[in-house]
Write a protein that holds these residues in place. Sequence first.
Motif, PDB file in Angstrom:
ATOM      1  N   GLU A 118       4.083   5.436  -5.760  1.00  0.00           N
ATOM      2  CA  GLU A 118       4.049   5.438  -7.228  1.00  0.00           C
ATOM      3  C   GLU A 118       3.058   6.464  -7.752  1.00  0.00           C
ATOM      4  OE1 GLU A 118       3.241   1.352  -8.320  1.00  0.00           O
ATOM      5  OE2 GLU A 118       5.360   1.037  -8.826  1.00  0.00           O
ATOM      6  N   LYS A 119       1.897   6.592  -7.100  1.00  0.00           N
ATOM      7  CA  LYS A 119       0.880   7.568  -7.512  1.00  0.00           C
ATOM      8  C   LYS A 119       1.407   8.996  -7.376  1.00  0.00           C
ATOM      9  CE  LYS A 119      -3.268   4.874  -6.609  1.00  0.00           C
ATOM     10  NZ  LYS A 119      -4.465   4.746  -5.786  1.00  0.00           N
ATOM     11  N   GLN A 120       2.297   9.202  -6.405  1.00  0.00           N
ATOM     12  CA  GLN A 120       2.871  10.551  -6.190  1.00  0.00           C
ATOM     13  C   GLN A 120       4.127  10.756  -7.034  1.00  0.00           C
ATOM     14  OE1 GLN A 120       3.544  10.832  -1.987  1.00  0.00           O
ATOM     15  NE2 GLN A 120       1.384  11.110  -1.511  1.00  0.00           N
ATOM     16  N   ASP A 154       0.839  -1.210   0.000  1.00  0.00           N
ATOM     17  CA  ASP A 154       0.000   0.000   0.000  1.00  0.00           C
ATOM     18  C   ASP A 154       0.870   1.255   0.000  1.00  0.00           C
ATOM     19  OD1 ASP A 154      -2.330  -1.514   0.032  1.00  0.00           O
ATOM     20  OD2 ASP A 154      -2.638  -1.280   2.207  1.00  0.00           O
ATOM     21  N   GLN A 175       2.431   1.565  -3.481  1.00  0.00           N
ATOM     22  CA  GLN A 175       1.443   2.024  -4.449  1.00  0.00           C
ATOM     23  C   GLN A 175       1.171   3.517  -4.292  1.00  0.00           C
ATOM     24  OE1 GLN A 175      -2.564   0.374  -4.089  1.00  0.00           O
ATOM     25  NE2 GLN A 175      -2.503  -0.090  -6.288  1.00  0.00           N
ATOM     26  N   ALA A 176       1.054   3.996  -3.074  1.00  0.00           N
ATOM     27  CA  ALA A 176       0.834   5.423  -2.820  1.00  0.00           C
ATOM     28  C   ALA A 176       2.016   6.243  -3.317  1.00  0.00           C
ATOM     29  CB  ALA A 176       0.596   5.665  -1.336  1.00  0.00           C
TER      30      ALA A 176
END
Length: 172
Positions: free
Chosen positions: A167-169, A161, A164-165
């Motif tokens: 990577e989104k940023q 998690d 993934q967070a």
Amino acid sequence: PEMKSTGEVMGIAADFPAAFSKAQLGGGQRLPASGRAFISVRDADKAQAVEVARLLARAGFDLLATGGTHAALTSSGVAAEKVAKVIDGVRPHIVDRLLSDEVDLIVNTTEGAQAIRDSKSIRQAALDRGIVYYTTIAGGLAAAEAIAGKSDVTEVRSIQDYHQAAEKQGVN
């Protein structure tokens, strides 16, 4: 994660103060949410000790400090009660206050062999009483930031998690 053979723990969270709180908890130390903090630091750490004291005061802590640290805090507008060192020969001194369960957190940095010897009774009383104790200003500041931030140590997320967070940023 915990590496039992070396005694190392790690905390992961969205911010450093929360991660630090989790790491402390994993290592068997729960940061106090309130109470009284004792701060006594070497001269080189006095400027950062003011920030530690401000954070702790903002979190509702009462502050105790020895002579030089007390002067640095009060001259910067941070209220603190002055307490005697053991070597001063005046009672009650800081170890008396520790043994009376009047202190919940300690930030005590030293420099030189004599100062280290002088703080031995403080370290021993803290250990005997289970008082959270930091011997570096960096550790004290991290603890103060975690306490002042009222970090949530109960949030549990998988490392995936967090990845993934990130990577989104756009952080790799």
